[in-house]
Scaffold this motif. Sequence first.
Motif, short mmCIF file in Angstrom:
data_model
loop_
_atom_site.label_atom_id
_atom_site.label_comp_id
_atom_site.label_asym_id
_atom_site.label_seq_id
_atom_site.Cartn_x
_atom_site.Cartn_y
_atom_site.Cartn_z
N ARG A 97 0.85 -1.19 0.00
CA ARG A 97 0.00 0.00 0.00
C ARG A 97 0.88 1.24 0.00
O ARG A 97 1.80 1.35 0.81
CB ARG A 97 -0.91 -0.02 1.21
CG ARG A 97 -1.87 -1.22 1.17
CD ARG A 97 -2.69 -1.36 2.43
NE ARG A 97 -3.67 -0.28 2.45
CZ ARG A 97 -4.00 0.41 3.55
NH1 ARG A 97 -3.44 0.14 4.70
NH2 ARG A 97 -4.91 1.34 3.51
N ILE A 98 0.61 2.17 -0.93
CA ILE A 98 1.41 3.39 -1.04
C ILE A 98 0.49 4.61 -1.12
O ILE A 98 -0.63 4.52 -1.63
CB ILE A 98 2.34 3.36 -2.27
CG1 ILE A 98 1.53 3.17 -3.56
CG2 ILE A 98 3.40 2.29 -2.15
CD1 ILE A 98 2.31 3.33 -4.84
N PHE A 99 0.98 5.73 -0.60
CA PHE A 99 0.22 6.97 -0.71
C PHE A 99 0.33 7.48 -2.14
O PHE A 99 1.39 7.43 -2.75
CB PHE A 99 0.74 8.03 0.26
CG PHE A 99 0.40 7.75 1.68
CD1 PHE A 99 -0.92 7.77 2.12
CD2 PHE A 99 1.39 7.46 2.60
CE1 PHE A 99 -1.24 7.50 3.43
CE2 PHE A 99 1.08 7.19 3.93
CZ PHE A 99 -0.24 7.21 4.33
N ARG A 100 -0.78 7.98 -2.64
CA ARG A 100 -0.83 8.55 -3.98
C ARG A 100 -0.73 10.06 -3.87
O ARG A 100 -1.29 10.67 -2.95
CB ARG A 100 -2.15 8.16 -4.66
CG ARG A 100 -2.30 8.72 -6.04
CD ARG A 100 -3.55 8.23 -6.77
NE ARG A 100 -4.47 7.41 -6.00
CZ ARG A 100 -5.75 7.70 -5.82
NH1 ARG A 100 -6.27 8.80 -6.31
NH2 ARG A 100 -6.53 6.90 -5.14
N ARG A 101 -0.04 10.67 -4.81
CA ARG A 101 0.01 12.14 -4.86
C ARG A 101 -1.37 12.65 -5.25
O ARG A 101 -2.04 12.09 -6.10
CB ARG A 101 1.02 12.60 -5.89
CG ARG A 101 2.43 12.53 -5.41
CD ARG A 101 3.34 13.20 -6.42
NE ARG A 101 4.51 13.72 -5.77
CZ ARG A 101 5.72 13.61 -6.30
NH1 ARG A 101 5.90 13.02 -7.45
NH2 ARG A 101 6.75 14.12 -5.65
N ALA A 102 -1.76 13.74 -4.63
CA ALA A 102 -3.06 14.34 -4.92
C ALA A 102 -3.03 15.02 -6.29
O ALA A 102 -2.01 15.59 -6.68
CB ALA A 102 -3.43 15.35 -3.85
N THR A 103 -4.16 14.95 -6.98
CA THR A 103 -4.33 15.65 -8.25
C THR A 103 -5.37 16.75 -8.06
O THR A 103 -6.07 16.77 -7.04
CB THR A 103 -4.82 14.69 -9.35
OG1 THR A 103 -6.13 14.22 -8.99
CG2 THR A 103 -3.87 13.51 -9.54
#
Length: 139
Positions: A97-103
């Motif tokens: 599980r990894i954090f995604r960069r916000a768009t």
Amino acid sequence: MGRVTPISITLSLILLVGPFGTGKTYTLAQAIKKLLLQPESNSAADLYIKDYLHPWVEEGGGEEVKPLRVYYYKRWVATVNCIVQKYCLIDLNINVRIFRRATVENILKYRIVVVSLNISMELAWLELPKGHFTHIFLD
């Protein structure tokens, strides 16, 4: 007792200052509309989620008050409180599980966005529509 400005007067900037334990965090948490909340540290940002926003969502506030918590994309998800993880952008990459960069699209879906001061720079690079946030709180 402090002074209180009547609600009918529009203020462009409010500075809330006080020593530790005087209720600044509580006061800011109660003043939420469409805002960007920028505490100095991740622990302070998580406190807003766990102690104020999560109970508000659970008590029936629904999707309208559901915050988005944005982390540095290389932070380990396992180091974040499980309640706070419910409000994060998380992807699964080969069973990790990894954090995604916000768009921009992610941010526009939420009325409340919580970031640390360091991560707030990433939002500046997104070129959000001018005036998107009605309030920006620095704690």
